[in-house]
Design a protein around this motif. Sequence first.
Motif, short mmCIF file in Angstrom:
data_model
loop_
_atom_site.label_atom_id
_atom_site.label_comp_id
_atom_site.label_asym_id
_atom_site.label_seq_id
_atom_site.Cartn_x
_atom_site.Cartn_y
_atom_site.Cartn_z
N ASN A 37 -5.24 66.16 78.68
CA ASN A 37 -5.70 65.41 77.50
C ASN A 37 -6.47 64.18 77.99
O ASN A 37 -6.49 63.89 79.19
CB ASN A 37 -4.53 65.00 76.59
N ASN A 38 -7.08 63.48 77.04
CA ASN A 38 -7.86 62.29 77.37
C ASN A 38 -7.19 61.00 76.90
O ASN A 38 -7.87 60.01 76.63
CB ASN A 38 -9.26 62.40 76.75
N HIS A 39 -5.88 61.01 76.81
CA HIS A 39 -5.16 59.81 76.38
C HIS A 39 -5.30 58.70 77.43
O HIS A 39 -5.54 58.97 78.60
CB HIS A 39 -3.68 60.13 76.17
N LYS A 58 8.65 57.96 77.04
CA LYS A 58 9.39 58.49 75.89
C LYS A 58 8.94 57.80 74.60
O LYS A 58 8.79 58.45 73.56
CB LYS A 58 10.89 58.27 76.08
N ALA A 59 8.75 56.49 74.67
CA ALA A 59 8.45 55.70 73.48
C ALA A 59 7.00 55.84 73.02
O ALA A 59 6.69 55.59 71.85
CB ALA A 59 8.76 54.23 73.73
N ASN A 60 6.12 56.25 73.94
CA ASN A 60 4.68 56.29 73.62
C ASN A 60 4.07 57.62 74.05
O ASN A 60 3.35 57.69 75.05
CB ASN A 60 3.96 55.13 74.32
N PRO A 61 4.30 58.68 73.30
CA PRO A 61 3.83 60.01 73.71
C PRO A 61 2.31 60.16 73.74
O PRO A 61 1.81 61.10 74.37
CB PRO A 61 4.46 60.94 72.66
N ASP A 62 1.58 59.24 73.10
CA ASP A 62 0.11 59.33 73.10
C ASP A 62 -0.53 58.50 74.21
O ASP A 62 -1.74 58.28 74.22
CB ASP A 62 -0.43 58.86 71.74
N PRO A 88 5.83 65.37 79.38
CA PRO A 88 4.49 65.85 79.72
C PRO A 88 3.51 64.72 79.99
O PRO A 88 2.45 64.96 80.58
CB PRO A 88 4.07 66.64 78.47
N ASN A 89 3.84 63.49 79.58
CA ASN A 89 2.92 62.36 79.73
C ASN A 89 3.32 61.41 80.85
O ASN A 89 2.94 60.24 80.85
CB ASN A 89 2.81 61.59 78.41
#
Length: 213
Positions: A37-39, A58-62, A88-89
Motif C-alpha cells: 500500500n502507499n500509506h 495496532k492503534a493506527n492501521p492506516d 500487516p502494517n
Amino acid sequence: MRLRNKPWAKERIEQHPQYIVANPEQHKGNWAEVFDNNHPIHIEVGTGKGQFITEMAKANPDINYMGIEIYDSVIVAALDRLIEADLPNLRLLNVNAADLAKYFTKNDIDRVYLNFSDPWPKTRHEKRRLTYKDFLKLYEDILVDGGEIHFKTDNQGLFEYSLMSFSAYGLLLKYVSLDFHKSDYEGNIMTEYEQKFSEMGNRIYRCEVKYQN
C-alpha cells in the motif's frame, strides 16, 4: 545498556523474513511493495523490545511502521511481539541507524520517533547522540518535505542538548513538554523505558519538531 547475549537470536531473525526485512537495501525508494500500500511510513530509531511501535501499529492501521534496532539480542523481543500481534502494517529492520541512507531515500519516510535514546553524556561522544546534527541531516534526507521528529526522554541533559541541536539546525519546534505525563496530551503510548522511569518518579520530556522546506 548491558545486553544479555542470545546466540540463537540471529538464526531466529533469519527464520522470520516476513517480519524482519532481509536485504532492506533492495526496497530503497519502493517500500510500498513491502506493505502492499502507499500509506505513510513512520520509523522508530532504536525500537528496543518493540512495545511502542507495536502498540502504535495496532492503534493506527492506516499508517505503516518500521522499528529500527541494531542489536540481535534486543530485536528478537520485538519480533516475538510482532509474531503474536501479526500486524500487516509493521516491519522490523535489524540495522544500524547510522546507515539509514542505505535503506531509504528522500520521501520514503513521513515521521521519525526517537524514544529514550542513549544520552551519550560525555562530550567526546556527542556525535553518537541521535539528535546530533549529522543524524538530523540523515533524517532530513529520507523524510518527506515537512517531515517530523517526535522525541521522548527522561534525561534532562539530553533533552536540553536536543532542543538546542534542533534549533541550530533550523527545525520548527511544534510541541515541547518539560513534564509530559502531567500534560493534557491524549493518546500517549509508552515505551518499556518510559513505563519503568515513570513508575520510578522520573520526569518525562517530549517534543515534536518539523523540518522547514
